[in-house]
Write a protein that holds these residues in place. Sequence first.
Motif, PDB file in Angstrom:
ATOM      1  N   UNK A 121       0.808  -1.183   0.000  1.00  0.00           N
ATOM      2  CA  UNK A 121       0.000   0.000   0.000  1.00  0.00           C
ATOM      3  C   UNK A 121       0.861   1.261   0.000  1.00  0.00           C
ATOM      4  N   UNK A 122       1.903   1.263   0.815  1.00  0.00           N
ATOM      5  CA  UNK A 122       2.793   2.422   0.875  1.00  0.00           C
ATOM      6  C   UNK A 122       3.533   2.624  -0.438  1.00  0.00           C
ATOM      7  N   UNK A 123       3.853   1.525  -1.088  1.00  0.00           N
ATOM      8  CA  UNK A 123       4.561   1.611  -2.367  1.00  0.00           C
ATOM      9  C   UNK A 123       3.679   2.285  -3.407  1.00  0.00           C
ATOM     10  N   UNK A 124       2.400   1.977  -3.426  1.00  0.00           N
ATOM     11  CA  UNK A 124       1.477   2.586  -4.382  1.00  0.00           C
ATOM     12  C   UNK A 124       1.320   4.089  -4.130  1.00  0.00           C
ATOM     13  N   UNK A 125       1.244   4.465  -2.883  1.00  0.00           N
ATOM     14  CA  UNK A 125       1.125   5.878  -2.541  1.00  0.00           C
ATOM     15  C   UNK A 125       2.372   6.627  -2.972  1.00  0.00           C
ATOM     16  N   UNK A 126       3.521   6.062  -2.711  1.00  0.00           N
ATOM     17  CA  UNK A 126       4.787   6.693  -3.107  1.00  0.00           C
ATOM     18  C   UNK A 126       4.878   6.794  -4.621  1.00  0.00           C
ATOM     19  N   UNK A 127       4.454   5.773  -5.331  1.00  0.00           N
ATOM     20  CA  UNK A 127       4.470   5.789  -6.794  1.00  0.00           C
ATOM     21  C   UNK A 127       3.531   6.868  -7.351  1.00  0.00           C
TER      22      UNK A 127
END
Length: 80
Positions: A1-7
């Motif tokens: 989830x955090x990876x998607x937000x950062x992306x």
Amino acid sequence: MNVLVILIVILSICLFVLLIKKTRINNRFTQYIINNRGTEIEFINNEDISSIESAKILNKKYKIGFINSYIVVNSIRVTE
């Protein structure tokens, strides 16, 4: 989830930077057209065509935006 937000944040920042670059390039090209009048924009000086029609033709030809095209047409018509 955090990876998607950062992306998503990174892609949004890249999009914002590209929009700023596109605007700056359009403004520089507009100023270039105003300073270096060529034979390809001689239709602007034609009095049979209105300013808005000339701006539409210039926008269709160079795709610099209608407002920038209108600025070019008015600056060329005023100086002559």
